[in-house]
Design an enzyme around this catalytic site. Structure first.
Site, PDB file in Angstrom:
ATOM      1  N   GLY A  57      71.140  46.123  58.183  1.00 59.01           N
ATOM      2  CA  GLY A  57      70.936  47.317  57.287  1.00 59.01           C
ATOM      3  C   GLY A  57      72.170  47.726  56.744  1.00 59.01           C
ATOM      4  N   CYS A  58      72.325  49.012  56.295  1.00 56.57           N
ATOM      5  CA  CYS A  58      73.518  49.615  55.941  1.00 56.57           C
ATOM      6  C   CYS A  58      74.746  49.681  56.989  1.00 56.57           C
ATOM      7  CB  CYS A  58      73.420  51.078  55.707  1.00 56.57           C
ATOM      8  SG  CYS A  58      74.864  51.953  55.037  1.00 56.57           S
TER       9      CYS A  58
END
Length: 236
Positions: A57-58
């Site tokens: 993810g981020c």
């Protein structure tokens, strides 16, 4: 991610993203057993630094978790999975470059093993059962991926995924991609140390600070209160 979208997206894109954030759920940490198979112990004659590259993810949150991990010497946000020519945030957002937002972790194997890093990665850094997304962020650039550097890392990761799937510690099957690391490309400076530099960002408060808190709660022996920052090493 508000700090990243504003310079490159219009009002409509921002509104859609803000709606997704408001409706997204935070990934819950999952207590996990350590890997049954881990990398061999480092001997005195071996290097005191090794590298791991994870995507989940981020990269703001993944970087922050490992910056708070004992034995980690540096954690740098960047891109892996694609070519050098497309390794920029303005391009990877298309989801067509092959890149994933990733973190390059330099660690002391005498203090923490590769298997322990994997335990943190699967337990608190992200949800490995989400396909091509994490929380409000969707696209191949947010996929769960381990970019292994050698056969040992590949074997440890493969065995650990099989171990976790077999014991059904997650409600769904792990979808983490395993791929050899072809190259890691450091992200822009404004992405480095983002969670530490922006502690009041709504995104950081909602999605990333809980990950750091989970590390402290679930693995207190591996938690460090003061993060090791890229800027402190002259890299940001």
């Amino acid at each position: 991610m508000i700090g990243k979208l504003l310079p490159i997206a219009g009002a409509l894109a921002f509104s859609a993203w803000a709606f997704s954030v408001s409706n997204a759920t935070t990934e819950a940490a999952v207590p996990l057993p350590p890997p049954a198979l881990d990398a061999p112990s480092t001997q005195a004659t071996q290097p005191t630094q090794e590298t791991a590259v994870f995507a989940g993810g981020c990269f703001w949150g993944v970087q922050a978790v490992f910056q708070h991990t004992r034995g980690v010497l540096n954690a740098v946000s960047g891109y892996a999975g694609g070519d050098k020519a497309t390794a920029s945030y303005a391009l990877i957002g298309s989801g067509r470059t092959g890149h994933a937002e990733s973190v390059q972790i330099t660690f002391d194997p005498k203090q923490i093993s590769y298997g322990k890093l994997l335990q943190i990665y699967f337990s608190v850094a992200h949800d490995p059962t989400q396909f091509n997304r994490q929380g409000p962020d969707a696209g191949t650039q947010y996929r769960s991926a381990i970019f292994y550097l050698d056969a040992s890392q590949k074997q440890v990761a493969e065995r650990y995924i099989a171990q976790l799937d077999a014991t059904h510690v997650f409600p769904r099957k792990i979808v983490t991609q395993l791929a050899p690391l072809a190259g890691f490309y450091r992200a822009e400076d404004y992405h480095q140390d983002y969670a530490t530099l922006n502690p009041y960002s709504p995104y950081i408060v909602r999605f990333d600070q809980p990950k750091i808190a989970s590390l402290k709660t679930l693995m207190p022996e591996l938690y460090r209160d003061n993060p090791v920052l890229v800027a402190a090493q002259g890299g940001g």
